[in-house]
Motif scaffolding. Structure first.
Motif, PDB file in Angstrom:
ATOM      1  N   TYR A 153      66.100   2.533 -71.403  1.00 12.88           N
ATOM      2  CA  TYR A 153      66.404   2.603 -72.959  1.00 12.88           C
ATOM      3  C   TYR A 153      66.320   0.971 -73.290  1.00 12.88           C
ATOM      4  N   ARG A 154      65.767   1.050 -74.785  1.00 13.29           N
ATOM      5  CA  ARG A 154      65.502  -0.343 -75.093  1.00 13.29           C
ATOM      6  C   ARG A 154      66.726  -0.639 -76.069  1.00 13.29           C
ATOM      7  N   GLN A 155      67.240  -1.912 -75.948  1.00 12.91           N
ATOM      8  CA  GLN A 155      68.373  -2.244 -76.849  1.00 12.91           C
ATOM      9  C   GLN A 155      67.714  -3.745 -77.730  1.00 12.91           C
ATOM     10  N   LEU A 156      68.582  -3.798 -78.782  1.00  8.18           N
ATOM     11  CA  LEU A 156      68.091  -4.866 -79.655  1.00  8.18           C
ATOM     12  C   LEU A 156      68.931  -6.154 -79.368  1.00  8.18           C
ATOM     13  N   THR A 157      68.305  -7.160 -79.431  1.00  5.82           N
ATOM     14  CA  THR A 157      68.911  -8.508 -79.263  1.00  5.82           C
ATOM     15  C   THR A 157      68.402  -9.458 -80.470  1.00  5.82           C
ATOM     16  N   ASN A 158      69.235 -10.181 -81.028  1.00  8.62           N
ATOM     17  CA  ASN A 158      68.734 -11.473 -81.495  1.00  8.62           C
ATOM     18  C   ASN A 158      69.584 -12.733 -81.669  1.00  8.62           C
ATOM     19  N   SER A 159      69.243 -13.553 -82.476  1.00 11.27           N
ATOM     20  CA  SER A 159      69.896 -14.720 -82.429  1.00 11.27           C
ATOM     21  C   SER A 159      70.672 -15.181 -83.713  1.00 11.27           C
ATOM     22  N   GLN A 160      70.749 -14.180 -84.617  1.00  9.33           N
ATOM     23  CA  GLN A 160      71.407 -14.479 -85.865  1.00  9.33           C
ATOM     24  C   GLN A 160      72.602 -13.655 -86.353  1.00  9.33           C
ATOM     25  N   ARG A 161      72.929 -12.594 -85.820  1.00  7.73           N
ATOM     26  CA  ARG A 161      74.001 -11.677 -86.072  1.00  7.73           C
ATOM     27  C   ARG A 161      74.381 -10.456 -85.636  1.00  7.73           C
ATOM     28  N   PRO A 162      75.558 -10.014 -85.534  1.00  4.92           N
ATOM     29  CA  PRO A 162      75.696  -8.731 -84.675  1.00  4.92           C
ATOM     30  C   PRO A 162      75.061  -7.564 -85.441  1.00  4.92           C
ATOM     31  N   VAL A 163      74.461  -6.655 -84.733  1.00  3.56           N
ATOM     32  CA  VAL A 163      73.787  -5.421 -85.632  1.00  3.56           C
ATOM     33  C   VAL A 163      74.621  -4.149 -85.309  1.00  3.56           C
ATOM     34  N   GLU A 164      75.067  -3.642 -86.247  1.00  3.48           N
ATOM     35  CA  GLU A 164      75.850  -2.341 -86.274  1.00  3.48           C
ATOM     36  C   GLU A 164      75.049  -1.295 -86.992  1.00  3.48           C
ATOM     37  N   SER A 165      74.382  -1.477 -87.897  1.00  5.44           N
ATOM     38  CA  SER A 165      73.629  -0.520 -88.887  1.00  5.44           C
ATOM     39  C   SER A 165      72.152  -1.026 -88.976  1.00  5.44           C
ATOM     40  N   PRO A 166      71.466   0.049 -89.674  1.00  3.29           N
ATOM     41  CA  PRO A 166      70.060  -0.211 -90.023  1.00  3.29           C
ATOM     42  C   PRO A 166      69.900  -1.581 -90.921  1.00  3.29           C
ATOM     43  N   ASP A 167      71.060  -1.654 -91.847  1.00  9.44           N
ATOM     44  CA  ASP A 167      70.994  -2.882 -92.853  1.00  9.44           C
ATOM     45  C   ASP A 167      70.969  -4.130 -92.500  1.00  9.44           C
ATOM     46  N   ASP A 168      71.878  -4.113 -91.109  1.00  8.43           N
ATOM     47  CA  ASP A 168      71.879  -5.546 -90.404  1.00  8.43           C
ATOM     48  C   ASP A 168      70.677  -5.951 -89.849  1.00  8.43           C
TER      49      ASP A 168
END
Ligand code: TF8
Length: 339
Positions: A153-168
């Protein structure tokens, strides 16, 4: 271990590889060296499973089949290594299915988001007749596909902000695999996806060329992505299989006894890899927290928001992949879940 505030051990407790059983293959069958290239690092479950594969071959042939492992994309990325198998300059590799869709287009069915509700449902499909048909489709391409293992299963990571919803997700520059459906998934969610070979991802994130990427927790850990990624979300948006593959040119040179042994060893490697991949996955998530990554676990409802947002991806790609194939897989999954 695993308690709040308790440091997680540096090494996970993994099921040890099964005893190597079966008779030694005797007779004057010749000596061969298999150069085996993989994308991930020495600490990955992928690498550990290739060590097991090597041990089986070496023990069962008293060293007449040798395996040399080249991790970290050092002999090429997934596309380059598959090419090398086709031209006979590399014997084996272990890529994701996504970059292999240029060779076997039907594999794209596994790129559809939220297809498998559990790893066991994925096993059911991959180990079925349909899965075998997919592997057989490689025949004549210069590659012989031996078995499906697990990227996961692939999970999203990023350097900007927490992601909770598609909007993020909106506006994030993301690296995705070299596959048009993966690009479409993230474009549909409002991100700016760029296809890139895996070996370039760390430095692209370090240099700020992209804000983030998506991969299983174990890869995020064993490739040190947490050093440049502050946020992770348990999106589980795609389940990616791995394929254990061998150069067809090399395969055709081998005596039948060795071919049989390699096929058997690849299936044992698949079974073992799936076990440690799953053990590694959950441990990695805790370990990443320990390293300071802020991990957002999504509720079923939050995950459903992502699932609904990417529905257009199905509408666009199912005709391309083949409606019949997509439905066949969906039906197998539904039947499995009812059992
Ligand atoms: C990716 C894949 C890779 C694997 C492996 C490194 O993101 O998930 O991690 O295919 O070769 O490119």
């Amino acid at each position: 271990a695993g308690d709040e505030g308790t440091a997680v051990a540096d090494e996970p407790e993994l099921t040890p590889p099964p005893e190597i059983e079966g008779e030694v293959i005797t007779g004057d069958l010749g000596e061969y060296t298999i150069n085996f290239g993989i994308g991930l690092s020495e600490t990955s479950p992928q690498y550990r499973s290739v060590e097991y594969f090597r041990d089986i071959l070496e023990e069962r042939t008293e060293g007449r089949l040798q395996v040399r492992i080249f991790p970290n994309s050092q002999v090429g990325d997934d596309l380059q290594m598959m090419n090398a198998l086709q031209s006979g300059t590399l014997e084996m590799t272990y890529p994701s299915t996504s970059p292999a869709t240029g060779i076997v287009p039907e594999l794209a069915v596994f790129d559809l988001p939220f297809l498998f509700p559990s790893p066991e449902a994925a096993d059911e499909v991959l180990d079925s007749e349909l899965g075998q048909e997919m592997l057989d489709r490689f025949d004549g391409t210069g590659i012989k596909a031996l078995a499906f293992a697990e990227n996961g299963y692939r999970q999203l990571t990023n350097s900007q902000r927490p992601v909770e919803s598609p909007d993020d997700v909106r506006g994030l520059d993301l690296r995705v695999m070299e596959n048009p459906i993966q690009v479409d998934i993230w474009r549909t969610l409002g991100a700016n996806p760029t296809s890139m070979a895996f070996g370039e991802v760390f430095s692209a994130m370090e240099q700020g060329v992209v804000d983030g990427q998506e991969n299983p927790w174990s890869t995020i850990l064993t490739s040190n992505f947490y050093e440049v990624q502050g946020y992770g979300s348990e999106t589980r948006h795609v389940y990616t299989p791995f394929i254990i593959m061998i150069s067809e040119q090399f395969w055709n040179e081998l005596p039948g006894e060795y071919q049989e042994l390699i096929q058997e060893a690849a299936e044992k490697t698949r079974d073992y890899q799936r076990i440690i991949s799953r053990e590694y996955d959950q441990w990695s998530k805790e370990r990443l927290r320990d390293e300071g990554m802020e991990i957002t676990e999504l509720t079923d409802e939050q995950r459903r928001e992502f699932e609904e947002a990417v529905q257009p991806v199905y509408d666009r790609w199912a005709p391309e992949i083949g409606e019949e194939l997509v439905e066949r897989v969906q039906e197998m999954v539904a039947e499995f879940e009812e059992r």
